[in-house]
Design a protein around this motif. Structure first.
Motif, PDB file in Angstrom:
ATOM      1  N   TYR A   3       0.830  -1.188   0.000  1.00  0.00           N
ATOM      2  CA  TYR A   3       0.000   0.000   0.000  1.00  0.00           C
ATOM      3  C   TYR A   3       0.872   1.249   0.000  1.00  0.00           C
ATOM      4  O   TYR A   3       2.013   1.229   0.495  1.00  0.00           O
ATOM      5  CB  TYR A   3      -0.872   0.050   1.259  1.00  0.00           C
ATOM      6  N   PRO A   4       0.324   2.376  -0.472  1.00  0.00           N
ATOM      7  CA  PRO A   4       1.009   3.646  -0.242  1.00  0.00           C
ATOM      8  C   PRO A   4       0.952   3.966   1.258  1.00  0.00           C
ATOM      9  O   PRO A   4       0.280   3.267   2.027  1.00  0.00           O
ATOM     10  CB  PRO A   4       0.198   4.647  -1.065  1.00  0.00           C
ATOM     11  N   LEU A  63      -0.473  11.414   0.774  1.00  0.00           N
ATOM     12  CA  LEU A  63      -0.455  10.027   0.353  1.00  0.00           C
ATOM     13  C   LEU A  63       0.843   9.825  -0.422  1.00  0.00           C
ATOM     14  O   LEU A  63       1.065  10.453  -1.458  1.00  0.00           O
ATOM     15  CB  LEU A  63      -1.668   9.731  -0.524  1.00  0.00           C
ATOM     16  N   VAL A  64       1.710   8.974   0.101  1.00  0.00           N
ATOM     17  CA  VAL A  64       3.047   8.774  -0.453  1.00  0.00           C
ATOM     18  C   VAL A  64       3.133   7.384  -1.070  1.00  0.00           C
ATOM     19  O   VAL A  64       2.900   6.386  -0.385  1.00  0.00           O
ATOM     20  CB  VAL A  64       4.115   8.913   0.663  1.00  0.00           C
ATOM     21  N   THR A  65       3.463   7.349  -2.352  1.00  0.00           N
ATOM     22  CA  THR A  65       3.660   6.081  -3.041  1.00  0.00           C
ATOM     23  C   THR A  65       5.154   5.869  -3.210  1.00  0.00           C
ATOM     24  O   THR A  65       5.849   6.713  -3.776  1.00  0.00           O
ATOM     25  CB  THR A  65       2.966   6.090  -4.419  1.00  0.00           C
ATOM     26  N   GLU A  99      -8.670   3.436   4.583  1.00  0.00           N
ATOM     27  CA  GLU A  99      -9.059   4.146   3.373  1.00  0.00           C
ATOM     28  C   GLU A  99      -8.703   5.624   3.510  1.00  0.00           C
ATOM     29  O   GLU A  99      -9.035   6.254   4.514  1.00  0.00           O
ATOM     30  CB  GLU A  99     -10.563   3.991   3.145  1.00  0.00           C
ATOM     31  N   VAL A 100      -8.032   6.141   2.495  1.00  0.00           N
ATOM     32  CA  VAL A 100      -7.647   7.554   2.446  1.00  0.00           C
ATOM     33  C   VAL A 100      -8.258   8.150   1.189  1.00  0.00           C
ATOM     34  O   VAL A 100      -8.240   7.519   0.125  1.00  0.00           O
ATOM     35  CB  VAL A 100      -6.112   7.707   2.438  1.00  0.00           C
ATOM     36  N   THR A 101      -8.806   9.349   1.311  1.00  0.00           N
ATOM     37  CA  THR A 101      -9.425  10.020   0.179  1.00  0.00           C
ATOM     38  C   THR A 101      -8.420  10.978  -0.456  1.00  0.00           C
ATOM     39  O   THR A 101      -7.831  11.823   0.227  1.00  0.00           O
ATOM     40  CB  THR A 101     -10.671  10.799   0.626  1.00  0.00           C
ATOM     41  N   CYS A 102      -8.233  10.838  -1.763  1.00  0.00           N
ATOM     42  CA  CYS A 102      -7.336  11.703  -2.534  1.00  0.00           C
ATOM     43  C   CYS A 102      -8.059  12.999  -2.892  1.00  0.00           C
ATOM     44  O   CYS A 102      -9.276  13.097  -2.760  1.00  0.00           O
ATOM     45  CB  CYS A 102      -6.899  10.994  -3.815  1.00  0.00           C
ATOM     46  N   ALA A 103      -7.299  13.982  -3.372  1.00  0.00           N
ATOM     47  CA  ALA A 103      -7.865  15.277  -3.737  1.00  0.00           C
ATOM     48  C   ALA A 103      -8.945  15.148  -4.817  1.00  0.00           C
ATOM     49  O   ALA A 103      -9.892  15.933  -4.837  1.00  0.00           O
ATOM     50  CB  ALA A 103      -6.756  16.217  -4.199  1.00  0.00           C
ATOM     51  N   ASP A 104      -8.832  14.154  -5.701  1.00  0.00           N
ATOM     52  CA  ASP A 104      -9.821  13.975  -6.767  1.00  0.00           C
ATOM     53  C   ASP A 104     -11.040  13.189  -6.307  1.00  0.00           C
ATOM     54  O   ASP A 104     -11.938  12.889  -7.102  1.00  0.00           O
ATOM     55  CB  ASP A 104      -9.199  13.311  -7.989  1.00  0.00           C
ATOM     56  N   LEU A 109      -6.625   2.356  -0.303  1.00  0.00           N
ATOM     57  CA  LEU A 109      -6.119   1.811   0.957  1.00  0.00           C
ATOM     58  C   LEU A 109      -4.670   2.231   1.108  1.00  0.00           C
ATOM     59  O   LEU A 109      -3.898   2.189   0.139  1.00  0.00           O
ATOM     60  CB  LEU A 109      -6.220   0.291   0.971  1.00  0.00           C
ATOM     61  N   ALA A 110      -4.308   2.637   2.311  1.00  0.00           N
ATOM     62  CA  ALA A 110      -2.944   3.081   2.593  1.00  0.00           C
ATOM     63  C   ALA A 110      -2.543   2.625   3.984  1.00  0.00           C
ATOM     64  O   ALA A 110      -3.390   2.429   4.862  1.00  0.00           O
ATOM     65  CB  ALA A 110      -2.849   4.603   2.500  1.00  0.00           C
ATOM     66  N   TRP A 111      -1.232   2.466   4.186  1.00  0.00           N
ATOM     67  CA  TRP A 111      -0.715   2.243   5.529  1.00  0.00           C
ATOM     68  C   TRP A 111      -0.760   3.566   6.281  1.00  0.00           C
ATOM     69  O   TRP A 111      -0.342   4.602   5.761  1.00  0.00           O
ATOM     70  CB  TRP A 111       0.726   1.747   5.496  1.00  0.00           C
ATOM     71  N   VAL A 112      -1.263   3.500   7.497  1.00  0.00           N
ATOM     72  CA  VAL A 112      -1.322   4.668   8.374  1.00  0.00           C
ATOM     73  C   VAL A 112      -0.789   4.243   9.735  1.00  0.00           C
ATOM     74  O   VAL A 112      -1.162   3.184  10.254  1.00  0.00           O
ATOM     75  CB  VAL A 112      -2.772   5.186   8.546  1.00  0.00           C
ATOM     76  N   TYR A 113       0.078   5.061  10.309  1.00  0.00           N
ATOM     77  CA  TYR A 113       0.550   4.819  11.676  1.00  0.00           C
ATOM     78  C   TYR A 113      -0.381   5.601  12.602  1.00  0.00           C
ATOM     79  O   TYR A 113      -0.379   6.829  12.606  1.00  0.00           O
ATOM     80  CB  TYR A 113       2.003   5.262  11.838  1.00  0.00           C
TER      81      TYR A 113
END
Length: 137
Positions: A3-4, A63-65, A99-104, A109-113
């Motif tokens: 995931y990002p 959001l970092v890929t 789940e993270v919402t992008c600007a668009d 799904l992303a890793w979050v600490y």
């Protein structure tokens, strides 16, 4: 899963850990929002705390890929930075897929600490909330 990463504190562009840990390891970085969490002040860095039974809070971040060839190294480095070890009851943070919402408006799904359970309970009881959910603000 690869995931990002959703970052909301010292790993955001312009913050002290961004260049130390992310420079040269990312494919893209874009604004994002994590719903269902609140942001609290920590000792020089913030904690995202998942809400109990609600989804009104929003945390702003990036959001970092990761570059594909840098992913495994970056995951290990970020786990170490966040002092996260799977199953360790002494963790300050837990790494969770959310789940993270992008600007668009797209959701990924992303890793979050997020704050580990004991830290989250302490912050909910007597922590200082960061109004608006944006550590930059």
């Amino acid at each position: 899963m690869r995931y990002p990463f959703f970052v909301y504190g010292t790993l955001r562009p312009g913050e002290r850990n961004h260049d130390l840990f992310l420079r040269g390891r990312t494919e893209s970085e874009a604004p994002g929002r994590l719903r269902g969490a609140l942001l609290y002040e920590g000792p020089g860095y913030p904690y995202a705390v998942e809400e109990l039974g609600g989804a009104g809070g929003v945390v702003s971040g990036e959001l970092v890929t990761a570059l594909p060839e840098a992913y495994d190294e970056l995951l290990a480095v970020l786990d170490e930075l966040e002092e996260y070890a799977p199953g360790d009851p002494c963790n300050l943070y837990e790494r969770v897929a959310r789940e993270v919402t992008c600007a668009d408006g797209a959701a990924v799904l992303a890793w979050v600490y997020v704050a580990a359970p004991a830290v989250a309970a302490r912050l909910r009881a007597r922590g200082k909330l960061i109004e608006g959910g944006d550590w930059h603000a």
